[in-house]
Design a protein around this motif. Structure first.
Motif, mmCIF file in Angstrom:
data_model
loop_
_atom_site.group_PDB
_atom_site.id
_atom_site.type_symbol
_atom_site.label_atom_id
_atom_site.label_comp_id
_atom_site.label_asym_id
_atom_site.label_seq_id
_atom_site.Cartn_x
_atom_site.Cartn_y
_atom_site.Cartn_z
ATOM 1 N N SER A 87 -13.452 -4.772 -2.749
ATOM 2 C CA SER A 87 -13.383 -5.196 -1.347
ATOM 3 C C SER A 87 -11.927 -5.278 -0.928
ATOM 4 O O SER A 87 -11.020 -5.358 -1.766
ATOM 5 C CB SER A 87 -14.043 -6.563 -1.158
ATOM 6 N N MET A 88 -11.709 -5.301 0.391
ATOM 7 C CA MET A 88 -10.354 -5.461 0.910
ATOM 8 C C MET A 88 -9.794 -6.824 0.533
ATOM 9 O O MET A 88 -8.602 -6.959 0.214
ATOM 10 C CB MET A 88 -10.352 -5.284 2.432
ATOM 11 N N TYR A 130 -8.611 -6.643 -3.022
ATOM 12 C CA TYR A 130 -7.383 -5.831 -3.080
ATOM 13 C C TYR A 130 -6.191 -6.654 -2.610
ATOM 14 O O TYR A 130 -5.136 -6.687 -3.267
ATOM 15 C CB TYR A 130 -7.585 -4.599 -2.201
ATOM 16 N N ALA A 131 -6.324 -7.331 -1.466
ATOM 17 C CA ALA A 131 -5.227 -8.148 -0.946
ATOM 18 C C ALA A 131 -4.878 -9.276 -1.913
ATOM 19 O O ALA A 131 -3.696 -9.586 -2.121
ATOM 20 C CB ALA A 131 -5.601 -8.711 0.419
ATOM 21 N N PRO A 138 -6.348 -0.627 3.769
ATOM 22 C CA PRO A 138 -7.415 -0.330 2.811
ATOM 23 C C PRO A 138 -7.046 0.803 1.869
ATOM 24 O O PRO A 138 -6.658 1.888 2.300
ATOM 25 C CB PRO A 138 -8.586 0.067 3.725
ATOM 26 N N ASP A 139 -7.149 0.560 0.584
ATOM 27 C CA ASP A 139 -6.838 1.565 -0.436
ATOM 28 C C ASP A 139 -7.432 1.084 -1.754
ATOM 29 O O ASP A 139 -7.485 -0.114 -2.022
ATOM 30 C CB ASP A 139 -5.313 1.747 -0.564
ATOM 31 N N LEU A 195 -10.316 0.688 -2.722
ATOM 32 C CA LEU A 195 -11.368 -0.319 -2.582
ATOM 33 C C LEU A 195 -12.513 -0.078 -3.556
ATOM 34 O O LEU A 195 -13.240 -1.020 -3.906
ATOM 35 C CB LEU A 195 -11.886 -0.339 -1.143
ATOM 36 N N THR A 239 0.832 -1.198 0.000
ATOM 37 C CA THR A 239 0.000 0.000 0.000
ATOM 38 C C THR A 239 0.867 1.249 0.000
ATOM 39 O O THR A 239 0.582 2.210 -0.712
ATOM 40 C CB THR A 239 -0.936 0.000 1.229
#
Length: 504
Positions: free
Chosen positions: A207-208, A211-212, A199-200, A202, A123
């Motif tokens: 969704s988180m 993203y992950a 969180p970024d 999103l 991130t």
């Protein structure tokens, strides 16, 4: 559809989006003989100029229509920022048309002797880490470049390797964003790191978890090392979930004392217990043949290899030490000797607006971290100083600020808030630091920064730090975070002149 072996003259490729990735991709594909159609949402003066350039090369360009799939498309190469939910990609999925990003295209076009990739995502801290890594690799005498999301085209680097007069790299230091990783299913790095997860973006990923998952793609197929952040267990979880080559190792980095298999800090020294060998020497030579894995594991249980001192890292803020450890881990995974790590870190100068000291005025330090555009980055910046007058605010991008304030309140003397979403920060401060002095600037013109600096100067005491760490994007008031940082520095210089010059 493979890279070098593809007969591009038989392919109709749709390039989605003009700009820094789309134009080079279209140009490269036309050079290989592909039939290229470029689609773009915008139809402004800049887009028309880019369209004219590509049409002169034989491409077809459709401006103002980025949602319709051109008939006969075999492949889409998309700009990384285009959202997966766009109608164009839904139509491609229904038609069985694959979608690549420009990073995927670069990977597929690599030659048989292409340089391996050491890949960095996270991130925050990606650009600094990849630049540190390139500096270390250069100090080791390796031919390298920092490329990817850092603003240097991977396509250009890959194709340069294939020209007789081009750069023949030994290794590439590659920064990859979550957007780029989403559209790069085939990339397989030599070694990679996820620096952190918060969180970024999103709204883009949905969704988180999504993203992950896209960040975690960077570990897929790693050969030597998956480097993770011990302080951020989510990064280690991504390593566990990755499908890597046999023998690939999980290597942690920590600001504390490292366990075997990790890099960390002991009494102000950056040390390595993941790649340390009894044969490491100061001059980088090896007097013995390579040891067996079992012998090395035994050695690392009781020994650590000194790499550098904290003072070799600029700035020596905790999050930047973490960046240095991550860069060192990737370099060591590639076989770089300890002295090159030290020399590379000493030679590295961070980009502007990244926790940059501007001046000392009246015994107060003024620091520009305009690049801290989200709460995770701002928290790391705020943790680097004891007593802070915090200048914050801008576009929140859906963020909330309670966790940031709770984590940072012990460092705050006062706050000066500006920008469109400053009320969100003010409310979080009122909930968790009700006695903290807060100045709320209503003006939203660019001149507000000068007023913010003056207000901060009035609140600060000798020994304090006035820190611009906005925790927000800049576009409500400034063209970009760089211009915001420049406005801060200009205001500090005006303050300095009013006080009769800088302190030395």
């Amino acid at each position: 559809m493979g890279g070098q072996e593809v007969n591009w003259k038989d392919r109709h490729v749709t390039v989605a989006g003009l700009g820094v990735s789309g134009v080079p991709a279209a140009r490269v594909l036309r050079g290989f003989g592909a039939r290229v159609t470029v689609v773009n949402d915008g139809d402004d003066e800049r887009a028309r100029a880019q369209a004219a350039e590509l049409e002169a090369l034989g491409a077809t360009v459709r401006l103002g229509d980025g949602d319709t799939l051109p008939e006969g498309t075999d492949l889409i190469v998309t700009a990384p920022g285009w959202k997966p939910a766009k109608p164009l990609f839904r139509a491609a999925a229904e038609a069985g048309v694959p979608v690549w990003g420009d990073v995927e295209l670069a990977w597929r076009l690599r030659g048989p002797d292409a340089a391996p990739w050491l890949a960095v995502t996270g991130t925050n801290g990606k650009t600094t880490t990849v630049q540190m890594l390139a500096s270390i690799l250069e100090a080791a005498g390796l031919r390298t470049a920092a490329v990817g999301n850092i603003g240097v085209s991977l396509l250009d680097a890959v194709l340069a390797e294939q020209r007789e007069d081009g750069d023949q790299y030994d290794v590439l230091a590659v920064e990859l964003s979550s957007y780029q990783l989403h559209w790069a299913p085939s990339v397989r790095a030599h070694s990679a790191v996820v620096l952190n997860l918060a969180p970024d973006h999103l709204d883009w990923h949905g969704s988180m978890a999504a993203y992950a998952a896209d960040k975690g793609r960077i570990y897929e197929g790693n050969r030597i090392a998956c480097v993770y952040n011990v302080a951020d267990p989510a990064t280690e979880d991504l390593v566990r979930e990755a499908d890597v080559e046999e023998g690939c190792r999980a290597v942690g980095f920590t600001l504390g004392t490292p366990a075997p298999g990790q890099l960390g800090v002991v009494e102000g020294i950056l040390v390595d217990r993941a790649f340390a060998s009894p044969d490491d020497t100061e001059d980088g030579s090896r007097s013995q043949p390579e040891r067996s894995p079992a012998e090395l594991a035994r050695y690392r249980r009781t020994h650590a290899q000194e790499l550098a001192e904290i003072g070799d890292v600029t700035p020596a803020a905790p999050h930047n030490i973490a960046n240095a450890l991550a860069a060192a881990a990737l370099a060591r995974a590639f076989g770089v000797r300890p002295r090159a790590v030290r020399d590379g870190l000493r030679a590295f100068t961070p980009d502007a607006h990244r926790i940059a000291h501007v001046a000392d005025v009246g015994g107060v330090a003024y620091v520009d971290d305009s690049k801290a555009t989200n709460t995770h980055a701002a928290e790391a910046s705020l943790a680097a100083y004891e007593n802070i007058v915090w200048i914050a605010g801008g576009l929140a991008k859906g963020a909330t600020f309670d966790e940031l304030v709770l984590a940072s309140v012990k460092h705050l003397r006062a706050a000066v808030l500006m920008g469109a979403d400053r009320a969100l920060i003010r409310e979080a401060l009122a909930r968790h630091a009700p006695d903290l002095p807060v100045v709320d600037l209503e003006r939203t013109d660019t001149g507000a920064m000068a007023e913010a600096v003056r207000e901060a100067a009035g609140l600060a005491r000798p020994g304090d730090t006035v820190l611009l760490a906005p925790a927000c994007a800049s576009m409500d008031m400034f063209v970009n975070y760089g211009r915001r940082g420049e406005a801060f520095a200009e205001a500090v210089r005006d303050l300095e002149a009013a006080h009769g010059g800088a302190e030395h």
